[in-house]
Design a protein around this motif. Sequence first.
Motif, PDB file in Angstrom:
ATOM      1  N   GLY A 151      25.685  62.030  57.335  1.00 55.77           N
ATOM      2  CA  GLY A 151      26.898  62.721  56.915  1.00 55.77           C
ATOM      3  C   GLY A 151      27.723  61.884  55.943  1.00 55.77           C
ATOM      4  O   GLY A 151      28.352  62.413  55.010  1.00 55.77           O
ATOM      5  N   ALA A 152      27.722  60.561  56.159  1.00 54.73           N
ATOM      6  CA  ALA A 152      28.439  59.674  55.237  1.00 54.73           C
ATOM      7  C   ALA A 152      27.670  59.505  53.937  1.00 54.73           C
ATOM      8  O   ALA A 152      28.258  59.366  52.866  1.00 54.73           O
ATOM      9  CB  ALA A 152      28.665  58.307  55.895  1.00 54.73           C
ATOM     10  N   VAL A 153      26.339  59.540  54.026  1.00 55.72           N
ATOM     11  CA  VAL A 153      25.517  59.326  52.824  1.00 55.72           C
ATOM     12  C   VAL A 153      25.673  60.485  51.840  1.00 55.72           C
ATOM     13  O   VAL A 153      25.809  60.262  50.635  1.00 55.72           O
ATOM     14  CB  VAL A 153      24.030  59.134  53.204  1.00 55.72           C
ATOM     15  N   VAL A 154      25.685  61.718  52.347  1.00 57.87           N
ATOM     16  CA  VAL A 154      25.789  62.851  51.408  1.00 57.87           C
ATOM     17  C   VAL A 154      27.166  62.921  50.750  1.00 57.87           C
ATOM     18  O   VAL A 154      27.345  63.633  49.766  1.00 57.87           O
ATOM     19  CB  VAL A 154      25.475  64.230  52.062  1.00 57.87           C
ATOM     20  N   THR A 155      28.124  62.189  51.308  1.00 57.42           N
ATOM     21  CA  THR A 155      29.445  62.157  50.685  1.00 57.42           C
ATOM     22  C   THR A 155      29.697  60.822  49.975  1.00 57.42           C
ATOM     23  O   THR A 155      30.829  60.550  49.555  1.00 57.42           O
ATOM     24  CB  THR A 155      30.542  62.383  51.746  1.00 57.42           C
ATOM     25  N   ALA A 156      28.642  60.003  49.876  1.00 56.76           N
ATOM     26  CA  ALA A 156      28.736  58.721  49.159  1.00 56.76           C
ATOM     27  C   ALA A 156      29.924  57.886  49.623  1.00 56.76           C
ATOM     28  O   ALA A 156      30.648  57.286  48.829  1.00 56.76           O
ATOM     29  CB  ALA A 156      28.809  58.960  47.642  1.00 56.76           C
ATOM     30  N   ARG A 157      30.114  57.841  50.925  1.00 58.23           N
ATOM     31  CA  ARG A 157      31.192  57.012  51.498  1.00 58.23           C
ATOM     32  C   ARG A 157      30.841  55.535  51.401  1.00 58.23           C
ATOM     33  O   ARG A 157      29.655  55.190  51.348  1.00 58.23           O
ATOM     34  CB  ARG A 157      31.360  57.362  52.992  1.00 58.23           C
ATOM     35  N   PRO A 158      31.842  54.652  51.418  1.00 55.64           N
ATOM     36  CA  PRO A 158      31.545  53.212  51.345  1.00 55.64           C
ATOM     37  C   PRO A 158      30.773  52.736  52.590  1.00 55.64           C
ATOM     38  O   PRO A 158      30.808  53.387  53.635  1.00 55.64           O
ATOM     39  CB  PRO A 158      32.935  52.560  51.283  1.00 55.64           C
ATOM     40  N   PRO A 159      30.051  51.605  52.439  1.00 56.42           N
ATOM     41  CA  PRO A 159      29.187  51.105  53.519  1.00 56.42           C
ATOM     42  C   PRO A 159      29.883  50.995  54.879  1.00 56.42           C
ATOM     43  O   PRO A 159      29.260  51.264  55.915  1.00 56.42           O
ATOM     44  CB  PRO A 159      28.757  49.721  53.019  1.00 56.42           C
TER      45      PRO A 159
END
Lengths: 372, 372
Positions: free
Chosen positions: B230-238
């Motif tokens: 879910g964080a990856v598809v929104t390009a959230r920080p590490p």
Amino acid sequence: MVPAFAQCARALWPPGESHLGVVASLPHSKSNPVAEVVPSAPGGDGEAVLDALIDLLRDDLVACNRTIVEHMDSPVVLIPQLAAHIVAAGGKRLRPLLTLAAARMCGYQGGLRHVRLAACIEFIHTATLLHDDVVDESTLRRGLASANAVFGNKASVLVGDFLLARAFQLMVADGSLKVLEILSQAAATIAEGEVLQLATQNDLDTTEARYLDVIRGKTAALFAAACQVGAVVTARPPAQEAALAEYGMNIGIGFQLVDDALDYAADQAKLGKTVGDDFREGKVTLPVLVAYAAGDDHERRFWQRTIGDSEQTADDLAHAMDLMARHHAIAATLDRAARSAAEAKASLSIFPDSPLKTSLLGVADYTVSRAR
Amino acid sequence: MVPAFAQCARALWPPGESHLGVVASLPHSKSNPVAEVVPSAPGGDGEAVLDALIDLLRDDLVACNRTIVEHMDSPVVLIPQLAAHIVAAGGKRLRPLLTLAAARMCGYQGGLRHVRLAACIEFIHTATLLHDDVVDESTLRRGLASANAVFGNKASVLVGDFLLARAFQLMVADGSLKVLEILSQAAATIAEGEVLQLATQNDLDTTEARYLDVIRGKTAALFAAACQVGAVVTARPPAQEAALAEYGMNIGIGFQLVDDALDYAADQAKLGKTVGDDFREGKVTLPVLVAYAAGDDHERRFWQRTIGDSEQTADDLAHAMDLMARHHAIAATLDRAARSAAEAKASLSIFPDSPLKTSLLGVADYTVSRAR
């Protein structure tokens, strides 16, 4: 004299006195030198073809085997133990050889992508073998006790899952979405073929077309993908990619047809599995379909009882083989295989002559010769 | 009154009077309207939490279920038949819900990537369930006959393989190598956890740390991946990606701890599976480890005989439950689960308050509340 194939093969595997001996030393010793263990060599005239191919690809094959050993590692020791039982047991390593050969024939030069992808192909193949043996309740594989017979069905199912996942990890490391697309499609198609085989089991109304769907899926799709990937890593034009996929598909079909013939015709020791397995499991293969179609009412009742209703007595396999001989069912199956081999060879016509092309043409013949 | 969760669920599945009824209409009707079939709703206070989450994600969930139905299709009809038996049978769909929730909490707006990846997560989960039930020889799943009980072990193994391959095809269509890396790693870790569980079966020397390795692998790794994606598809920080992975890992651990407690403590009808399965299979779970560690010599001989040596009589399960009560083994297990839930909630502290964050905090509590 030790066949050249076996001699080469010795150079390709880590040391150890037995397959399990090899395995025991694997889990935490990635730097293991590569040497010694002898995979089962194919018999017959085809062997020279594989020997020649191995000679051309020796360094690639050593690197591929090293990649396989490294990547079947896991802190959960049962995984490399079981995986090595089946991977290190040998086999012909035909599928990864095809990837390496296709890539080199297409002029692959840089790096180890072809090696890594050949290892992926072998992992996918090994995962399906582990699951097949569970599904078929097989006790022999390549002349040795099958993994499920040694480690149990549960471990075989789960280690198969691990190897499939590991194959995808290797593909991701390779980084090509196109390769991932080809091989994820192949993995789905293999499963579809296997399920279709299950659905046609004991069903004598299965058509030859449906039987061919089964073997295209369960066997030939991975041969096709193995060859196609060789063109992808060299960025060959679509026509060459398609030609290699077509070549792989046809040798896969030929390979499985011969396998299905051997199940009724082979010398058990040479086959490395139990003759008559397909008969006992009620698998509807081409030899059965040919004999059934040509049989009179009495013979058809025999097939209905033994294959359709799975009611078999001790003498039935011998009688089935007699009926196949009477109707030339094995010969018809091998003829169909020879046609596939010829089609495979024709697909390669667009490639310029080269030693690797000659070897690949020979491999197509080998899929047929191993039954003669 | 029909619980809101069940009402919502009705809106999420294609029509049909029974699970098999649904299935029969699936194979060649991709445009099936989405409605009607009722998955099993969770009981207890936790239900309100899921209801609230489903309310927030209704459109996404409908799209996700449609994606699942479309992509489990195959011309080999046994595949959608068997897949729908387990997929359409319901379950809480907790893992895909987590992917959708995590993506939306991170502000996902464009397209349907989160929906497609939520479907991948459910396919991976379903594949492992199919293989688990074969490995565990289970006959019940979510209160219904398990797929292997209805369709046989062979079909369950092969359709599991198909769904795993299909999950990878969906990921390839998504096109993110990062997502592929996370989920191929998760698939390998799940298999490792399952094999490790097999290796610890009947072994009372298993440490709590090793038991936690098992449940991290077999259960929590997929929860972690579901949230991380879910964080990856929104390009959230590490840091946010790691926080969501940590949240998922901890609710997965809590979830499995509660499952392991329920196997000795639940109302069978509510649990939807047979109470005492783990005991009969000799699985070494935390309730057993706690009771064994606290037991006197006489009690330890009981555990050695029943779990270590798999020698069980009809009264042994009741006695095992008595011993667990005496040593507060269930309470200790649930306390450990509550700690995981608290850790999960703490991981979300870096995200600003929002209705979805509140729901995800509630889901962490739900993993514990469903046992109370």
